[in-house]
Scaffold this active site. Sequence first.
Site, PDB file in Angstrom:
ATOM      1  N   CYS A   1     -15.641 142.643  22.118  1.00  0.00           N
ATOM      2  CA  CYS A   1     -14.160 141.983  21.145  1.00  0.00           C
ATOM      3  C   CYS A   1     -13.029 141.881  22.830  1.00  0.00           C
ATOM      4  O   CYS A   1     -11.934 141.157  22.104  1.00  0.00           O
ATOM      5  CB  CYS A   1     -13.749 142.138  20.061  1.00  0.00           C
TER       6      CYS A   1
ATOM      7  N   ASP B   1     -13.880 130.786  15.796  1.00  0.00           N
ATOM      8  CA  ASP B   1     -13.284 131.231  16.071  1.00  0.00           C
ATOM      9  C   ASP B   1     -14.212 131.437  17.274  1.00  0.00           C
ATOM     10  O   ASP B   1     -15.471 131.283  17.313  1.00  0.00           O
ATOM     11  CB  ASP B   1     -13.370 132.806  15.815  1.00  0.00           C
TER      12      ASP B   1
ATOM     13  N   HIS C   1     -17.657 137.207  13.451  1.00  0.00           N
ATOM     14  CA  HIS C   1     -18.033 137.277  15.001  1.00  0.00           C
ATOM     15  C   HIS C   1     -19.146 138.251  14.935  1.00  0.00           C
ATOM     16  O   HIS C   1     -19.996 138.495  14.669  1.00  0.00           O
ATOM     17  CB  HIS C   1     -17.065 138.172  15.670  1.00  0.00           C
TER      18      HIS C   1
HETATM   19  N1  ABU Z   1     -14.160 141.536  15.067  1.00  0.00           N
HETATM   20  C1  ABU Z   1     -15.719 141.959  15.400  1.00  0.00           C
HETATM   21  C2  ABU Z   1     -16.030 142.588  13.869  1.00  0.00           C
HETATM   22  C3  ABU Z   1     -17.286 142.443  13.459  1.00  0.00           C
HETATM   23  C4  ABU Z   1     -18.102 143.770  11.891  1.00  0.00           C
HETATM   24  O1  ABU Z   1     -17.454 143.759  11.252  1.00  0.00           O
HETATM   25  O2  ABU Z   1     -19.004 143.175  12.174  1.00  0.00           O
END
Ligand code: ABU
Length: 498
Positions: free
Chosen positions: A424, A260, A309
Amino acid sequence: MDGRNGRSRSPRAGLVRQASGPEVNAWTQWGDLETVVVGNADPQSCHLPVEPACHSEINDPHLAESIPWPGGCVKHQAAIRAAAAQLDNFCAVLKAECVKVVSEHAWDSELKRSTDKRRTMIEQSPSKEGEDTRVYRKAPVSTLRPTVLDWSKPVSGPEWDSKSQYCATCPRDTMITLGNTILEATMSKRSRYFEHLACRDIGLRLWRADPDRVKLWACPKPSMSDRMYHSDFFQLTKEQRFDRMRSYQFCVNETEPVFDAADITRCGKDIFVQKSMTTNDLGIKWLTSHFPELRVHPLHFPYDLHPSHIDCTFVPLRPPTTGDGGGDGLALINPERPPLKSEMELWRKNGWKLMNAPLPAQFDRPAFSQSSYWLSMNLLSLSPRSVVIEENEVGLCKLLEDTGFDVITIPMRHMYDFGGAIHCCTWDIKRRDSCTDHFPEQEYRRAHMYEESFNDIDVIDVSSANSGFLLNPTKDFKIGCHENVLTRSEAPASVASK
Ligand code: ABU
């Protein structure tokens, strides 16, 4: 680019556009931002379907007793409208030339209670600062939006099908700009296989306008067949996950390259890629072999047992500088997901410092959010001196202001149900930056790359200054604050004693 009123440069100062530079240019996370894509909460946005790479759960235990996970169903229109309104407001703040940030105790429409906030209002012209008011002049940022698509249609490949797709709120996950190259990520979830198509028109337009300098690339799309996944991953207990922690094996195996885009963070000539649920070693290897002008470094965060991520875990904010006013580089870390000592040597030896993100102001998450409460640190840099954060995060705001940043805030909690927050929901297209080497001392580069036997879990101690490497040691940290990890008493002795 920006600065507090009265002490700032004029908004245009130093903003001579590189008339000859390509419109696609982003080498860092912090270069002055000129153009950015902001995601859409489309009317047919869906809940993530259940599939080999995704077993979602409703956060609210009472609701979870009443209904199953609504995978593949269109999200509630009120939730979609609320997220869409916050994304539109973000665009308005990005485009503004002057904003005022004030402290308030005000109603939060997602939390449904009043909270302390730092609130940003768009100003037509600079007005006076007060004790609790800051006024910032800033360069307007151009915003682009993805194509609106119907995410409720089923999709399939030769060896798989998915009840629906997902949504276009998080272009950061599917797209990345690496220098002058637009890169489409492979993704690892079947429901997200075609998600990049919402950004295809933007990519094509930018490439067509300057095909000699702008590249539009994709890593080969994976088969998404059952063979790509560790089928037992979601059946593992937390104890078993801890047992496997040393081997960094998640739901995607090493059959095909997978990544990703949001697992990558850019620091000029060096990029750092988190091994995760959504990025495997082969994906990191593909990036290494296809971007020879960059140095690609894997990063591992062993205390995150479901990593996905890097932008809620490790956030570079500004590089080291030399000369008058020179200073250390700075990266924000997640104290519940500390980085490896071995992987931080490169940063330490090249003049960087780490800073613990404060614990989130709010631990509540919307019922259908599949992200952690660490969306609190999911910020967007407008420049090495200016960042945008969520308006409830007053602790983070103070920390960043004390460290010399102009902090602009926006409400973004309604996006938490849609997979992300401020970082994001964006995809940087153009920053005023270059392929600068911020890590000239490469001898500290970790020797092991893509070793199957890699089993280092020796992390930095976030409650100690580490000889000055960590600016704000925290006693608040406790393994087990996060829902993904065991409490200290539950963890195996070898881990709990760390
Ligand atoms: N899309 C980012 C989410 C990362 C996290 O839940 O820590």
